[in-house]
Write a protein that holds these residues in place. Structure first.
Motif, PDB file in Angstrom:
ATOM      1  N   GLY A  83      -4.131  11.280  -3.881  1.00 39.99           N
ATOM      2  CA  GLY A  83      -4.225   9.984  -3.220  1.00 39.99           C
ATOM      3  C   GLY A  83      -5.310   9.945  -2.162  1.00 39.99           C
ATOM      4  N   GLU A  86      -6.845   6.448  -1.340  1.00 40.53           N
ATOM      5  CA  GLU A  86      -6.052   5.610  -0.438  1.00 40.53           C
ATOM      6  C   GLU A  86      -6.266   6.020   1.004  1.00 40.53           C
ATOM      7  OE1 GLU A  86      -1.923   5.416  -1.392  1.00 40.53           O
ATOM      8  OE2 GLU A  86      -2.312   5.178  -3.525  1.00 40.53           O
ATOM      9  N   SER A  89      -9.790   4.922   2.079  1.00 40.01           N
ATOM     10  CA  SER A  89      -9.919   3.485   2.298  1.00 40.01           C
ATOM     11  C   SER A  89      -9.084   3.025   3.487  1.00 40.01           C
ATOM     12  CB  SER A  89      -9.505   2.720   1.038  1.00 40.01           C
ATOM     13  OG  SER A  89      -8.125   2.931   0.785  1.00 40.01           O
ATOM     14  N   GLY A  90      -8.033   3.753   3.835  1.00 38.66           N
ATOM     15  CA  GLY A  90      -7.194   3.371   4.970  1.00 38.66           C
ATOM     16  C   GLY A  90      -7.780   3.751   6.310  1.00 38.66           C
TER      17      GLY A  90
END
Length: 156
Positions: A83, A86, A89-90
């Motif tokens: 992941g 994710e 991008s977070g």
């Protein structure tokens, strides 16, 4: 194999080969070199096949190119089982830096800056009372956390 050799270097190699070996011996040298390269390739292919047979059926999709660290990491990151996309991008670096800048300058930000210490908060509040300027000529006020004895350079 020779991706980084340009046309000028290739011509230079051919001219050197003609000068060193002569035009009459050059075809024989080329045949010998190509035969040696073919034997080396056959030997490495048979060694790879022997290793695959010894590993067994659970490693039938094993590729020797995966032993290269760059290829291995690229393959693992592209699968994204962890992941990482994710997480990447977070995390907004610009927003985090803006929050820290706002906290240092004493401005009210929309989210709290997680890394601000008590000393920077007191300096920021003092700076906001003086119009956003920090007086660098004055010594900072000692806080309760600063109970250490002064540093003695001769003692070390």
């Amino acid at each position: 194999m020779f991706n980084d050799i340009g046309p000028l270097e290739l011509v230079t190699l051919v001219v050197l080969a003609v000068l060193v070996f002569g035009p009459d011996k050059l075809p024989k040298v080329i045949q010998d070199v190509s035969r040696t390269i073919r034997k080396i390739r056959d030997f490495s292919d048979s060694a790879k096949q022997d290793i695959r047979e010894e590993l067994g059926p659970e490693f039938k999709d094993f590729e020797f190119e995966d032993l290269n660290p760059k290829t291995f990491i690229r393959k693992q990151l592209d699968s994204d089982e962890l992941g990482l996309k994710e997480i990447r991008s977070g995390f907004d670096l610009k927003k985090e830096m803006a929050d820290v800048t706002d906290a240092v300058n004493g401005r009210d930000s929309t989210s709290s800056a997680a890394g601000s210490a008590a000393s920077s908060a007191s300096a920021a509040s003092a700076a906001s009372s003086r119009g956003g300027r920090i007086d660098m000529t004055k010594k900072p006020e000692p806080s309760a956390a600063d109970d250490r004895p002064p540093f003695d350079a001769d003692a070390t």
